[in-house]
Scaffold this motif. Structure first.
Motif, mmCIF file in Angstrom:
data_model
loop_
_atom_site.group_PDB
_atom_site.id
_atom_site.type_symbol
_atom_site.label_atom_id
_atom_site.label_comp_id
_atom_site.label_asym_id
_atom_site.label_seq_id
_atom_site.Cartn_x
_atom_site.Cartn_y
_atom_site.Cartn_z
ATOM 1 N N THR A 148 5.738 -28.197 14.415
ATOM 2 C CA THR A 148 5.302 -28.963 15.585
ATOM 3 C C THR A 148 6.276 -28.862 16.758
ATOM 4 N N ASN A 207 6.702 -29.812 27.645
ATOM 5 C CA ASN A 207 7.088 -31.025 26.932
ATOM 6 C C ASN A 207 8.604 -31.016 26.730
ATOM 7 N N TYR A 234 5.853 -36.099 25.472
ATOM 8 C CA TYR A 234 4.418 -36.204 25.177
ATOM 9 C C TYR A 234 4.248 -36.084 23.673
ATOM 10 N N ALA A 237 -0.160 -32.922 20.232
ATOM 11 C CA ALA A 237 -1.605 -32.984 19.967
ATOM 12 C C ALA A 237 -1.920 -32.177 18.722
ATOM 13 N N ALA A 238 -3.071 -32.433 18.172
ATOM 14 C CA ALA A 238 -3.450 -31.762 16.930
ATOM 15 C C ALA A 238 -3.513 -30.247 17.107
ATOM 16 N N ASP A 239 -3.832 -29.780 18.322
ATOM 17 C CA ASP A 239 -3.964 -28.334 18.541
ATOM 18 C C ASP A 239 -2.641 -27.645 18.858
ATOM 19 N N ARG A 242 0.250 -30.583 24.042
ATOM 20 C CA ARG A 242 0.841 -31.889 24.236
ATOM 21 C C ARG A 242 -0.264 -32.929 24.389
ATOM 22 N N GLY A 243 -0.013 -34.078 23.805
ATOM 23 C CA GLY A 243 -1.010 -35.139 23.832
ATOM 24 C C GLY A 243 -0.602 -36.268 24.761
ATOM 25 N N GLU A 244 -0.729 -37.463 24.227
ATOM 26 C CA GLU A 244 -0.519 -38.672 25.023
ATOM 27 C C GLU A 244 0.930 -38.780 25.532
ATOM 28 N N ARG A 245 1.083 -39.354 26.725
ATOM 29 C CA ARG A 245 2.415 -39.564 27.287
ATOM 30 C C ARG A 245 3.137 -40.635 26.479
ATOM 31 N N ASN A 246 4.343 -40.319 26.046
ATOM 32 C CA ASN A 246 5.133 -41.245 25.241
ATOM 33 C C ASN A 246 5.911 -42.187 26.162
#
Lengths: 598, 598
Positions: A148, A207, A234, A237-239, A242-246
């Motif tokens: 990851t 990121n 961030y 994400a599963a893919d 980058r996903g949600e902002r931390n």
């Protein structure tokens, strides 16, 4: 051609002295050859000249700014350089092939990085920090964490940081107050403030992977309650993107004397600016086991400290090369005793005192580079050791040498930058020439990653006495071997060997004497003086090593090495005498000084 | 209260050590008393705190800019400060009452100026340059020149500069190409380019009086054809105001690492930008006789060099005071061996290594201040000498001490600034604290008014051998007197005296040995090492002087002095040993280094 390091010197140190080519006979490096090492250095030089050096001063004059929206504004050349670096694959240098690395020897990867540090220290820092972060996770992270976090870093898409210091706890990690609480899903929620975080925010990468020291419940007080937590800017994400902002946000940029191209940040963690999963608190992932955070970080910190030494050396080195070029081209004054005041002026390199300043620089920067490469080669020897005992011994030796690898170049290659300014005269004090920037940039190095004073405490208070002084004994054995070889060689080598042997023996004997009554207040009263004595002797040893590697070889390059060695043994080594005298006297002046008397 | 110098230390040095009050028994200073001296220092402190210190960092962050019309834009606080300074009358300090001066002892005026230098080095430079200029004209100018140029400077309406260097001739004045041609009316027309001219242009004053070194026809080649010419920015008008614009124009501002508040300029002289009297060429007025320009300038340069030493000391001093304050207030870490990791953190001044760094600073900056004041007191002794022989002897002593007064603080008080940053840790590396600016400002001082290397050549190549070494002998006699007094005092004083005596005797003996075969290339091969050895011994002597002046006095201040003296004798003086060994070995490493080997 822009200046960075001297390739001729690198070739000498890597191949003629350290015999790095021999590493290719070990299984880990069997795919490599001198050709692949050279290709790495050639590629580095090319990237350094095209992408790093050109914006070095531009970045200094236009430091990053925090926009009202909390993002960082920066000259575009930095991202262009880091993109080129990421695409080159150089960042994967020492990593295992299994994670997509080049599996290069550390010593070659360090030489490559030092080249970029010389070309542009501030931009190179983003790379260095990311490498250190990825190396730690590759060692202590789970397969999933490697997949990851490490892989996107090795692809140059994500960058990394180390988040240790806090406003109230710079050098004193026991006093950090950032906390991490385990959640039912196994993740953590982190809250706190971090300070002095290099590369702590920017828009250079998709990121940012922060490695955060935080206290977790249940540990013993102080450093034993510290855990190491991954806190990405961030969430992944599963893919793989980058996903949600931390919930980790920039609260301020520090405005520094130098090293301005690298953002240095204050960060708020978990203050609710962002609400990942619908609530305040930064989401984090534990590395390894709870309460062992500092031990993981220390593993990385040793490498980071050697990296600081290289940074200091690189800055000193590039300043030295520029000073030589300036001195050869600038006409001013006449030889001593010249009769005709209207005869042409001569290049200032013709003046003995200018050559003294250049020789001093040469002795410092080539000595610093030898020291850094020697330690890096030890890392390779450790990784490829025949057995655990050998690896442990090399590890001990590295432990003893690390405070020197960090502190010595930070002191003396900064001095080299000071002399580079002096060679330039008034021009060197202007921002029309580069050397003043190198000096300002380099002034950081005695401070970060453990101040000079802390290195002294680490060396005398811990490293030389651990395991009954075994590490010190291993170093002494290596020095003794060099001394023996030099005596066998005779001539100047034997003379240098005698001088080194006398001083080193005194220092080793003294180490026991300082600790005779086991009182740290007594033993450590002049630990900085001990550090500096130790450092000068280690570098004298490495100059003797270089002198022996030169042997009878002919040519300007080798003559220069011989003269720099002579300079070090005649002008530098003797300075250790009074320092050791002071230590031997158990001087307590600083200890007895009452704060009210200042 | 803003920091500058320590008034307590000044009082000690002026009254308890140098007995400056006794000067009031001499005719020249008979109108003065300790009260008037104190009033000058009080007034200085007030102006420093109100007008100088507040814009020190503002001026650094907003350096002067050249507008498209060729004038200089600058923050208004500089002019406000200089106006306040001009109104205070402090600038008239040492000048004769006959020209409107206060006829103060030099030592008091220097202390006053050093206070302002500590408060704001860049702004104070305008005052210092004007004083130096006015002093030279007061000594060598005609009555008319004094009336026309000196008086407006002492009224604070006109400022002054010294125009020596040129782009192709920084340290090598023989190579200047600026020329002055005598006109039928007795004035001169001047053409050329000057470089590195501090205060060379600005809008702070009604006029700027440039003292320009220029070659005039008919002299012997080199420096013997140089004359000294007054070139005002505006020609003086008949009414005492400013008249026509003269043909001397700003062509560029140098952008420096520090000392940014003082404009440093490139000037075009006589290029036709302005046409005084209807034609190109700057109008100038000869000072004294033709071809003696350098000798007049050297008189001023000795004072300027002592002034640089004060500047370096002042910057080191103010940084030291700030470091002490920071160290006393910043909590971090715990005492060695503290068992409870959750006990409160202690101020970092409790750590021995921090106190070592503060003690070193104290020893450097108080040593530097003692050195500067001692030399200034010698100037007063020279001015008020009983006869010409005594005046000549004191002049010789001053000649020998001047390279030290310039170079030693430039080296060691810069080191003090380096340590002040280190005490501040990461904060010290940011522009949120002052110490990084002091360090950048101070880095100028080993360069201007004769580089460090040139001071070494001046000392060993000229000062210690002139008149058969008479100046060196006079200094030796003074040191011997202190040594004898210290031996009589016994205890630590006698110990320090022995250490000093041994080292000083070695250095004096060596001076002859270095010149044994009269070859400057041999004698001067390590002149910088000689300079540094000499400097450390002179300051050791002045620390012994201070130690004796302290005597048995009780109190924190005196305890601090004793500890700083002890620090100097134990940590600093012994470093001279290897330097003298190197000189004694007639080491030729730098001399033999071939430029091609770098």
């Amino acid at each position: 051609m822009s200046h960075a390091l001297s390739r001729r010197d690198l070739d000498f140190l890597l191949y003629e002295w350290l015999d790095v080519e021999a590493l290719t006979r070990r299984e880990r490096y069997a795919e490599h050859s001198r050709e692949t090492f050279d290709a790495v250095l050639d590629l580095t030089a090319d990237i350094g000249e095209k992408h790093f050096a050109p914006h070095n001063r531009v970045a200094d004059a236009n430091e990053p700014r925090m926009r009202p929206d909390g993002t960082v504004e920066m000259i575009p050349e930095v991202k262009a350089a880091m993109d080129a670096y990421g695409e080159s694959g150089l960042i994967t240098g020492t990593f295992d092939e299994s994670v997509g690395g080049m599996q290069l020897p550390t010593v070659v990867a360090r030489a490559s990085m030092a080249w970029l540090q010389a070309a542009n220290a501030s931009t190179a820092s983003y790379a260095l920090l990311t490498t250190a972060n990825a190396a730690l996770l590759a060692e202590y992270g789970t397969d999933d964490q490697i997949e990851t976090f490490v892989k996107p870093m090795l692809e140059g898409r994500w960058f990394g940081t180390m988040c240790l210091s806090e406003p109230q706890a710079g050098s004193s990690l026991a006093d950090i107050t950032t906390r991490a609480e385990k959640q039912d899903d196994g993740t953590y929620r982190v809250t706190g403030s971090k300070m002095w975080i290099s590369g702590g925010d920017h828009e250079l990468s998709e990121n940012i992977v922060h490695l955060v020291l935080a206290k977790t419940p249940g540990g013993r007080p102080g450093v034993h309650s510290i855990s190491l937590i991954i806190v990405p800017k961030y969430l992944p994400a599963a893919d793989g993107g980058r996903g949600e902002r931390n919930d980790i946000t920039l609260t301020g940029l520090n405005h520094k004397m130098g090293n301005r191209g690298t953002t240095n940040t204050a960060l708020a963690i978990g203050d609710g600016t962002h609400r990942p999963g619908g609530r305040a608190g930064a989401v984090g992932y534990l590395v390894g086991e709870e309460h062992r955070g500092l031990s993981y970080m220390f593993h990385m910190m040793n490498e980071a400290r050697i990296g600081v030494g290289f940074l200091a050396t690189a800055l000193g080195y590039v300043g030295y090369l520029k000073a030589v070029e300036y001195a050869a081209g600038r006409a001013q004054g006449r030889p001593l005793g010249a009769k005709d005041p209207e005869s042409p002026q001569v290049p200032i390199i013709e003046h003995t005192d200018v050559r003294r300043m250049l020789l001093a620089q040469k002795a410092y920067v080539e000595g610093g580079l030898a020291l850094g490469l020697y330690c890096s080669k030890l890392v390779d020897d450790q990784i490829t050791a025949a057995d655990a005992d050998e690896a442990a011994e090399i590890g001990l030796l590295l432990d003893v040498l690390t405070p020197i690898a960090k502190s010595w170049p930070s002191q003396w290659c900064l001095k080299a930058n000071d002399l580079a300014i002096q060679v330039h005269g008034g021009y060197g004090y202007t921002r029309d020439y580069d050397v003043e920037q190198h000096y300002r940039d380099n002034r950081l190095n005695p401070i970060h990653e453990g101040t000079h004073g802390i290195q002294g405490m680490d060396l005398l208070g811990r490293k030389v006495i651990m395991q009954g002084g075994k590490g010190l004994g291993l170093l002494t054995a290596r020095i003794a071997a060099t001394v023996a070889a030099a005596r066998a060689a005779g001539g100047a080598a034997a003379d240098y060997a005698d001088r080194l042997d006398v001083a080193w023996t005194r220092l080793v004997d003294l180490t026991g004497a300082l600790w005779a009554d086991r009182d740290p207040a007594v033993a450590l009263a002049n630990s900085s003086v001990y550090l500096e004595s130790f450092g000068h002797l280690v570098v004298a040893w490495l100059w003797l090593e270089q002198f022996l590697a030169v042997g009878d070889a002919q040519g300007d390059f080798y003559d220069g090495k011989r003269m720099a060695a002579r300079y070090f043994f005649r002008h530098e080594l003797p300075q250790v005498g009074p320092w050791i005298d002071l230590l031997a006297s158990m001087d307590s002046t600083s200890a007895e000084m009452n704060p009210a008397w200042f």
